[in-house]
Design an enzyme around this catalytic site. Structure first.
Site, PDB file in Angstrom:
ATOM      1  N   GLU A 154       0.855  -1.181   0.000  1.00  0.00           N
ATOM      2  CA  GLU A 154       0.000   0.000   0.000  1.00  0.00           C
ATOM      3  C   GLU A 154       0.893   1.233   0.000  1.00  0.00           C
ATOM      4  O   GLU A 154       1.826   1.280   0.793  1.00  0.00           O
ATOM      5  CB  GLU A 154      -0.908   0.044   1.235  1.00  0.00           C
ATOM      6  CG  GLU A 154      -1.870   1.213   1.170  1.00  0.00           C
ATOM      7  CD  GLU A 154      -2.864   1.291   2.335  1.00  0.00           C
ATOM      8  OE1 GLU A 154      -2.792   0.477   3.264  1.00  0.00           O
ATOM      9  OE2 GLU A 154      -3.697   2.187   2.280  1.00  0.00           O
ATOM     10  N   GLY A 196       2.990   2.165  10.554  1.00  0.00           N
ATOM     11  CA  GLY A 196       2.861   1.477  11.835  1.00  0.00           C
ATOM     12  C   GLY A 196       2.652  -0.006  11.610  1.00  0.00           C
ATOM     13  O   GLY A 196       3.322  -0.845  12.205  1.00  0.00           O
ATOM     14  N   ALA A 197       1.719  -0.317  10.710  1.00  0.00           N
ATOM     15  CA  ALA A 197       1.405  -1.705  10.409  1.00  0.00           C
ATOM     16  C   ALA A 197       0.572  -1.744   9.146  1.00  0.00           C
ATOM     17  O   ALA A 197       0.132  -0.709   8.661  1.00  0.00           O
ATOM     18  CB  ALA A 197       0.636  -2.342  11.562  1.00  0.00           C
ATOM     19  N   MET A 198       0.358  -2.962   8.634  1.00  0.00           N
ATOM     20  CA  MET A 198      -0.346  -3.083   7.348  1.00  0.00           C
ATOM     21  C   MET A 198      -1.243  -4.309   7.343  1.00  0.00           C
ATOM     22  O   MET A 198      -0.834  -5.399   7.742  1.00  0.00           O
ATOM     23  CB  MET A 198       0.708  -3.162   6.224  1.00  0.00           C
ATOM     24  CG  MET A 198       0.117  -3.306   4.837  1.00  0.00           C
ATOM     25  SD  MET A 198      -0.887  -1.857   4.392  1.00  0.00           S
ATOM     26  CE  MET A 198      -2.072  -2.652   3.320  1.00  0.00           C
ATOM     27  N   ASN A 246      -2.480  -6.463   5.214  1.00  0.00           N
ATOM     28  CA  ASN A 246      -2.477  -7.465   4.139  1.00  0.00           C
ATOM     29  C   ASN A 246      -3.355  -8.650   4.514  1.00  0.00           C
ATOM     30  O   ASN A 246      -3.315  -9.135   5.640  1.00  0.00           O
ATOM     31  CB  ASN A 246      -1.062  -7.986   3.906  1.00  0.00           C
ATOM     32  CG  ASN A 246      -0.035  -6.892   3.926  1.00  0.00           C
ATOM     33  OD1 ASN A 246      -0.086  -5.995   3.109  1.00  0.00           O
ATOM     34  ND2 ASN A 246       0.866  -6.943   4.895  1.00  0.00           N
ATOM     35  N   HIS A 279      -6.939  -2.405  14.963  1.00  0.00           N
ATOM     36  CA  HIS A 279      -7.115  -1.639  13.721  1.00  0.00           C
ATOM     37  C   HIS A 279      -6.843  -2.515  12.496  1.00  0.00           C
ATOM     38  O   HIS A 279      -7.669  -2.608  11.583  1.00  0.00           O
ATOM     39  CB  HIS A 279      -6.192  -0.420  13.749  1.00  0.00           C
ATOM     40  CG  HIS A 279      -6.268   0.442  12.523  1.00  0.00           C
ATOM     41  ND1 HIS A 279      -7.026   1.572  12.461  1.00  0.00           N
ATOM     42  CD2 HIS A 279      -5.678   0.323  11.308  1.00  0.00           C
ATOM     43  CE1 HIS A 279      -6.911   2.116  11.259  1.00  0.00           C
ATOM     44  NE2 HIS A 279      -6.086   1.378  10.546  1.00  0.00           N
ATOM     45  N   GLU A 280      -5.696  -3.163  12.493  1.00  0.00           N
ATOM     46  CA  GLU A 280      -5.330  -3.976  11.313  1.00  0.00           C
ATOM     47  C   GLU A 280      -6.282  -5.157  11.166  1.00  0.00           C
ATOM     48  O   GLU A 280      -6.682  -5.502  10.056  1.00  0.00           O
ATOM     49  CB  GLU A 280      -3.879  -4.458  11.401  1.00  0.00           C
ATOM     50  CG  GLU A 280      -2.835  -3.365  11.600  1.00  0.00           C
ATOM     51  CD  GLU A 280      -2.952  -2.188  10.647  1.00  0.00           C
ATOM     52  OE1 GLU A 280      -3.452  -2.366   9.512  1.00  0.00           O
ATOM     53  OE2 GLU A 280      -2.557  -1.075  11.032  1.00  0.00           O
ATOM     54  N   HIS A 292      -9.573  -4.118   9.637  1.00  0.00           N
ATOM     55  CA  HIS A 292      -9.488  -3.863   8.191  1.00  0.00           C
ATOM     56  C   HIS A 292      -9.919  -5.100   7.389  1.00  0.00           C
ATOM     57  O   HIS A 292     -10.247  -4.972   6.210  1.00  0.00           O
ATOM     58  CB  HIS A 292      -8.056  -3.508   7.794  1.00  0.00           C
ATOM     59  CG  HIS A 292      -7.742  -2.038   7.789  1.00  0.00           C
ATOM     60  ND1 HIS A 292      -8.566  -1.097   7.200  1.00  0.00           N
ATOM     61  CD2 HIS A 292      -6.666  -1.351   8.265  1.00  0.00           C
ATOM     62  CE1 HIS A 292      -8.005   0.105   7.319  1.00  0.00           C
ATOM     63  NE2 HIS A 292      -6.860  -0.015   7.967  1.00  0.00           N
ATOM     64  N   GLU A 314     -10.029   3.931   6.065  1.00  0.00           N
ATOM     65  CA  GLU A 314      -9.255   4.376   7.234  1.00  0.00           C
ATOM     66  C   GLU A 314     -10.123   5.100   8.267  1.00  0.00           C
ATOM     67  O   GLU A 314     -10.006   4.835   9.462  1.00  0.00           O
ATOM     68  CB  GLU A 314      -8.061   5.229   6.805  1.00  0.00           C
ATOM     69  CG  GLU A 314      -7.012   4.471   5.981  1.00  0.00           C
ATOM     70  CD  GLU A 314      -6.460   3.224   6.673  1.00  0.00           C
ATOM     71  OE1 GLU A 314      -6.630   3.054   7.902  1.00  0.00           O
ATOM     72  OE2 GLU A 314      -5.858   2.388   5.968  1.00  0.00           O
TER      73      GLU A 314
HETATM   74  N1  SER Z   1      -3.242   0.774   5.764  1.00  0.00           N
HETATM   75  C1  SER Z   1      -2.330   0.925   6.857  1.00  0.00           C
HETATM   76  C2  SER Z   1      -3.159   1.213   8.063  1.00  0.00           C
HETATM   77  O1  SER Z   1      -3.649   2.293   8.255  1.00  0.00           O
HETATM   78  C3  SER Z   1      -1.340   1.981   6.578  1.00  0.00           C
HETATM   79  O2  SER Z   1      -0.725   2.480   7.702  1.00  0.00           O
HETATM   80  O3  SER Z   1      -3.471   0.368   8.779  1.00  0.00           O
HETATM   81 ZN    ZN Z   2      -5.685   1.571   8.591  1.00  0.00          ZN
END
Ligand code: SER
Ligand code: ZN
Length: 549
Positions: free
Chosen positions: A126, A258-260, A262, A294-295, A298, A317
């Site tokens: 990303e 911070g993190a992703m 995937n 958060h991740e 997603h 986001e």
């Molecule tokens: N997509 C990622 C996040 O916000 C980028 O930091 O979790």
């Molecule tokens: Zn995010």
């Protein structure tokens, strides 16, 4: 002196220019032969003309790639290659594209695409990193099913989805959920798993792992608990269940974000997942719990339903920040979380909104999308969702979210799709509310009190100062939560939501025995700068008696 001719002029991309890609991608097969200086990436991609788009010329993104060979339906082709990608003549029917490229992960210091961190292969795609891995339509509205084979000596080789085969020197993964390329991930290295399990509410067994470098195994327990709490919370509060057999998290030392999120393989900056009671503070623990949540969240708000284009970044986001804040509030203290988020919003987002970088929650043009991972898109984006929820109420919000997941699962969506769901679920017209997505700047909300004959009136006026490119502002919909407190400290009017839509608007409360003290903008119900003249005595009175912490 820098040679001006050698600099590529920045190109501006506009939301209004969106057109769909001319082909759909039926499936993607990737083989990685890993080597630090010369990794081979072999792709086999089935394309079909997109009936909802005009075909135009066939363009695939690709940057810093060495093309070894390319074939269409088994026949060698010679595409025209530029710095941004390639174009190629293609049949007027479905076809199979095969390419072999070479990349150098050890020389990739941008930390985008496939790179190395302490001898470990990892990826960040990303927003536009996949084009540094192979030629592909690297745009979020192109979604496909990926099968990945990784060849190398590394003991652990991971990708998205479920593991399907492995043996001496190889591992294969299949992700059944169509996804855009920005959610692709690969990790390979000498890693150790901290394993666990989770049973979903429908009884599906999910294998969980946090992968770390040897020596960090004892710093995973807290993160794993946070993951399980997140999985349970998303089931309980949003009705969302996990959808693969395995969920992996990897801690990486060199990581830009911070993190992703995937799909099935979240990659974390080590600092956002590793914790130990000996060295981590309370704030570290809370932050790690929130980022893991958060991740994980997603998976539905971002992955199962993704963004049509990068202008819609706040679609995933803003909503996911709003969801992780609700999670933290539920796990810990709601008022403490709200107060700290508001302090942060005022310190970072209000400042951004007030300066030369002010931009709408959904920008309308950009030159470099990486510059738009901002407090406005994330935190103000979350405030907009919070206002929407306040305006429609909890039950209607839940109904709208159910409709969103039903209607748009597997799609790449826009803010228009999101608001349509709320209009359909509630019958409310959100035309004016939509300004929160297009108008930059923080509204100033001025309030004046009036007391006469047992009636207390609040006279509000709102005004948003000009921001770059937006000299004139229109009034916003402002949900203003108000309570009234009587002279003895009792609440004479419980929290009431006033809906301000005009530039100037007054709201009266009648039948009061004595002049009350108003508590205005409870819960920080709208992201505005409140201009309300009060004296120290009144503030002390509110501090003592206001029911809103
Ligand atoms: N997509 C990622 C996040 O916000 C980028 O930091 O979790
Ligand atoms: Zn995010």
């Amino acid at each position: 002196m820098k040679d001006a001719a050698a600099t590529t002029p920045a190109q501006t991309i506009y939301l209004a220019d969106y057109t769909p890609f001319g082909w759909s991608v039926e499936d993607v097969h990737l083989t990685f032969r890993l080597a630090p200086e010369g990794t081979r990436v072999i792709s086999r991609i089935r394309f079909a003309p997109n009936p909802d788009a005009s075909q135009g010329s066939f363009f695939l993104h690709g940057e810093d790639l060495t093309l070894i060979s390319a074939k269409i339906d088994g026949q060698a082709v010679s595409p025209e290659i530029s710095e941004e990608g390639l174009t190629c003549a293609v049949p007027d029917a479905p076809f199979t594209w095969e390419a072999e490229v070479e990349i150098a992960p050890a020389k990739n210091f941008a930390l985008e695409g496939l790179y190395m961190s302490n001898g470990m292969y990892c990826t960040q795609c990303e927003a536009e990193g996949f084009r540094k891995i192979t030629y592909y339509p690297d745009r979020p509205d192109v979604m496909s099913v990926f099968t990945v084979r990784i060849e190398g000596d590394e003991p652990v080789k991971l990708s998205n989805g479920n593991p399907v085969a492995s043996g001496e020197g190889f591992a294969e993964w299949h992700d059944p959920w169509p996804k855009p390329a920005y959610l692709f991930a690969l990790v390979a290295g000498d890693l150790i798993a901290h394993p666990d399990r989770f049973t979903t509410r429908s009884g599906k067994e999910v294998e969980l792992n946090i992968y770390v470098r040897p020596g960090d195994e004892d710093k995973c327990a807290f993160g794993m608990e946070a993951l399980k709490k997140s999985m349970k919370w998303d089931e309980d509060v949003y009705g969302r269940e996990y959808d693969l057999d395995i969920f992996n998290i990897v801690a990486v030392d060199d990581f830009n974000m911070g993190a992703m999120e995937n799909k099935g393989l979240n990659i974390f900056n080590s600092s956002c997942v590793l914790a130990s009671p000996e060295t981590s503070t309370d704030a570290n623990f809370e932050r790690i719990e929130a980022i893991i949540a958060h991740e994980y969240f997603h998976n539905w708000t971002g992955n199962r339903i993704t963004c049509r284009d990068w202008f819609q970044l706040c679609l995933k986001e803003g909503l996911t920040v709003f969801r992780d804040a609700s999670f933290t509030a539920d796990m810990r203290s709601e008022p403490v979380k709200r107060i700290s988020d508001v302090i942060d919003l005022r310190a970072r987002q209000f400042r951004e909104d007030n300066g030369p970088l002010a931009h709408p929650v959904r920008p309308e043009s950009f030159q470099e999308i990486n510059n738009f991972y901002t407090a406005t898109v994330y935190e103000k984006g979350a405030e907009v969702i919070g206002m929407l929820k306040r305006l429609v109420g909890d039950a209607a919000y839940a109904k709208a979210l159910d409709l969103y997941f039903d209607r748009h699962d597997g799609q790449a969506c826009t803010i228009e799709d999101w608001l349509q769901v709320f209009e359909d679920a509630t019958g409310r017209d959100l035309t004016q509310f939509k300004r929160w997505y297009s108008q930059a700047g923080t509204p100033r909300l001025h309030v004046r009190e009036e007391w006469a004959d047992g009636t207390f009136t609040l006279h509000f006026s709102q005004q948003t100062p000009p921001t770059p490119g937006q000299p004139d502002k229109l009034p916003q919909v402002l949900p203003i939560a108000v309570g009234l407190i009587g002279p003895n400290g009792d609440e004479v009017q419980g929290t009431t939501l006033l809906e301000m839509t005009e530039t100037e608007q007054s709201f009266s409360f009648s039948g009061l025995g004595a002049r009350p003290v108003p508590s205005i903008l409870r819960g920080f119900s709208a992201p505005v700068i409140l201009q309300h003249e009060t004296d120290t005595e009144t503030r002390a009175f509110l501090l003592a008696h206001d029911t809103d912490p």
